[in-house]
Design a protein around this motif. Structure first.
Motif, PDB file in Angstrom:
ATOM      1  N   LEU A   1       0.748  -1.106  -0.087  1.00  0.00           N
ATOM      2  CA  LEU A   1      -0.072   0.021   0.252  1.00  0.00           C
ATOM      3  C   LEU A   1       0.906   1.334  -0.088  1.00  0.00           C
ATOM      4  CD1 LEU A   1      -2.892   0.362   0.062  1.00  0.00           C
ATOM      5  CD2 LEU A   1      -2.964   0.624   2.585  1.00  0.00           C
ATOM      6  N   GLN A   2       0.433   2.357  -0.721  1.00  0.00           N
ATOM      7  CA  GLN A   2       1.415   3.384  -1.092  1.00  0.00           C
ATOM      8  C   GLN A   2       1.323   4.291   0.117  1.00  0.00           C
ATOM      9  OE1 GLN A   2       1.295   5.431  -5.062  1.00  0.00           O
ATOM     10  NE2 GLN A   2       0.283   3.451  -5.673  1.00  0.00           N
ATOM     11  N   PRO A   3       2.403   5.008   0.535  1.00  0.00           N
ATOM     12  CA  PRO A   3       1.981   6.133   1.416  1.00  0.00           C
ATOM     13  C   PRO A   3       1.561   7.249   0.886  1.00  0.00           C
ATOM     14  CG  PRO A   3       4.268   6.127   1.002  1.00  0.00           C
ATOM     15  CD  PRO A   3       3.555   4.874   0.107  1.00  0.00           C
ATOM     16  N   PRO A   4       0.927   8.134   1.767  1.00  0.00           N
ATOM     17  CA  PRO A   4       0.386   7.877   3.044  1.00  0.00           C
ATOM     18  C   PRO A   4      -0.843   6.915   2.985  1.00  0.00           C
ATOM     19  CG  PRO A   4      -0.541  10.074   2.463  1.00  0.00           C
ATOM     20  CD  PRO A   4       0.334   9.625   1.175  1.00  0.00           C
ATOM     21  N   ASN A   5      -0.918   6.100   3.971  1.00  0.00           N
ATOM     22  CA  ASN A   5      -2.028   5.255   3.979  1.00  0.00           C
ATOM     23  C   ASN A   5      -2.655   5.188   5.484  1.00  0.00           C
ATOM     24  OD1 ASN A   5      -0.760   2.741   5.501  1.00  0.00           O
ATOM     25  ND2 ASN A   5       0.586   2.969   3.821  1.00  0.00           N
ATOM     26  N   ILE A   6      -3.898   4.994   5.510  1.00  0.00           N
ATOM     27  CA  ILE A   6      -4.512   5.267   6.759  1.00  0.00           C
ATOM     28  C   ILE A   6      -5.193   3.886   7.272  1.00  0.00           C
ATOM     29  CG2 ILE A   6      -6.457   6.327   8.063  1.00  0.00           C
ATOM     30  CD1 ILE A   6      -6.228   8.587   6.093  1.00  0.00           C
ATOM     31  N   SER A   7      -5.102   3.431   8.387  1.00  0.00           N
ATOM     32  CA  SER A   7      -5.791   2.162   8.853  1.00  0.00           C
ATOM     33  C   SER A   7      -6.309   2.454  10.311  1.00  0.00           C
ATOM     34  CB  SER A   7      -4.862   1.061   8.828  1.00  0.00           C
ATOM     35  OG  SER A   7      -4.330   0.663   7.714  1.00  0.00           O
ATOM     36  N   ILE A   8      -7.643   2.224  10.409  1.00  0.00           N
ATOM     37  CA  ILE A   8      -8.221   2.192  11.762  1.00  0.00           C
ATOM     38  C   ILE A   8      -8.900   1.143  11.986  1.00  0.00           C
ATOM     39  CG2 ILE A   8      -8.695   4.689  11.620  1.00  0.00           C
ATOM     40  CD1 ILE A   8     -11.665   4.293  10.973  1.00  0.00           C
ATOM     41  N   MET A   9      -9.116   0.540  13.171  1.00  0.00           N
ATOM     42  CA  MET A   9      -9.970  -0.529  13.703  1.00  0.00           C
ATOM     43  C   MET A   9     -10.427  -0.306  14.828  1.00  0.00           C
ATOM     44  SD  MET A   9      -8.573  -4.171  14.656  1.00  0.00           S
ATOM     45  CE  MET A   9      -9.512  -5.335  15.774  1.00  0.00           C
ATOM     46  N   ILE A  10     -11.969  -0.516  15.100  1.00  0.00           N
ATOM     47  CA  ILE A  10     -12.892  -0.257  16.441  1.00  0.00           C
ATOM     48  C   ILE A  10     -12.836  -1.519  16.730  1.00  0.00           C
ATOM     49  CG2 ILE A  10     -14.803   0.731  17.373  1.00  0.00           C
ATOM     50  CD1 ILE A  10     -13.344   2.622  15.826  1.00  0.00           C
ATOM     51  N   GLY A  11     -11.930  -1.816  17.937  1.00  0.00           N
ATOM     52  CA  GLY A  11     -11.787  -3.195  18.219  1.00  0.00           C
ATOM     53  C   GLY A  11     -13.103  -3.822  19.163  1.00  0.00           C
ATOM     54  N   ASP A  12     -13.435  -2.749  20.073  1.00  0.00           N
ATOM     55  CA  ASP A  12     -14.718  -2.871  20.719  1.00  0.00           C
ATOM     56  C   ASP A  12     -15.838  -2.946  19.730  1.00  0.00           C
ATOM     57  OD1 ASP A  12     -16.876  -3.023  22.444  1.00  0.00           O
ATOM     58  OD2 ASP A  12     -16.041  -1.199  23.812  1.00  0.00           O
ATOM     59  N   THR A  13     -16.449  -4.104  19.823  1.00  0.00           N
ATOM     60  CA  THR A  13     -17.623  -4.545  19.001  1.00  0.00           C
ATOM     61  C   THR A  13     -18.869  -3.547  19.424  1.00  0.00           C
ATOM     62  OG1 THR A  13     -18.428  -6.232  19.919  1.00  0.00           O
ATOM     63  CG2 THR A  13     -16.972  -6.731  18.003  1.00  0.00           C
ATOM     64  N   SER A  14     -19.069  -3.372  20.467  1.00  0.00           N
ATOM     65  CA  SER A  14     -20.198  -2.436  20.981  1.00  0.00           C
ATOM     66  C   SER A  14     -20.117  -0.944  20.665  1.00  0.00           C
ATOM     67  CB  SER A  14     -20.368  -2.795  22.502  1.00  0.00           C
ATOM     68  OG  SER A  14     -19.182  -1.821  23.231  1.00  0.00           O
ATOM     69  N   ALA A  15     -18.768  -0.443  20.157  1.00  0.00           N
ATOM     70  CA  ALA A  15     -18.545   0.750  19.844  1.00  0.00           C
ATOM     71  C   ALA A  15     -18.636   0.981  18.248  1.00  0.00           C
ATOM     72  CB  ALA A  15     -17.270   1.220  20.206  1.00  0.00           C
ATOM     73  N   ARG A  16     -18.924  -0.016  17.479  1.00  0.00           N
ATOM     74  CA  ARG A  16     -19.101   0.033  16.053  1.00  0.00           C
ATOM     75  C   ARG A  16     -20.348   0.503  15.607  1.00  0.00           C
ATOM     76  NH1 ARG A  16     -16.128  -5.841  14.811  1.00  0.00           N
ATOM     77  NH2 ARG A  16     -13.858  -5.391  15.490  1.00  0.00           N
ATOM     78  N   GLY A  17     -20.389   1.199  14.556  1.00  0.00           N
ATOM     79  CA  GLY A  17     -21.665   1.663  14.055  1.00  0.00           C
ATOM     80  C   GLY A  17     -21.827   3.075  14.635  1.00  0.00           C
ATOM     81  N   LYS A  18     -21.069   3.681  15.389  1.00  0.00           N
ATOM     82  CA  LYS A  18     -21.612   4.822  16.102  1.00  0.00           C
ATOM     83  C   LYS A  18     -20.700   6.159  15.583  1.00  0.00           C
ATOM     84  CE  LYS A  18     -22.455   2.727  20.614  1.00  0.00           C
ATOM     85  NZ  LYS A  18     -23.268   1.832  20.097  1.00  0.00           N
TER      86      LYS A  18
END
Length: 84
Positions: A1-18
């Motif tokens: 993946l070329q820079p700049p690249n962004i990755s995020i992860m919402i690990g707590d499933t109860s916090a997803r979709g908010k």
């Protein structure tokens, strides 16, 4: 993946979709825009429909064809073109 690249992860499933991921990604885009970048890259699992929808809503577009990694995970690279 070329820079700049962004990755995020919402690990707590109860916090997803908010909207946390949308806010985080928007802030990262703004910071990179302020730094003068014209294109931002990311990748998303093709089975992650909520993340795909969020990235499309923010203006990311597919970048090439989906691919499978060594762990048999299917990914799609995406890119965001910053307009001035």
């Amino acid at each position: 993946l070329q820079p700049p690249n962004i990755s995020i992860m919402i690990g707590d499933t109860s916090a997803r979709g908010k909207g946390i991921g949308t806010v985080a990604m928007s802030q990262a885009i703004n910071i990179l825009k302020d730094k003068g970048y014209k294109t931002i890259f990311a990748r998303v699992l093709t089975r992650n429909a909520p993340s795909i929808a969020m990235l499309k809503k923010l203006g990311f577009a597919e970048d090439g064809e989906p691919y499978t990694d060594g762990d048999t995970q299917r990914w799609q690279n995406v890119r965001y073109e910053i307009s001035q």
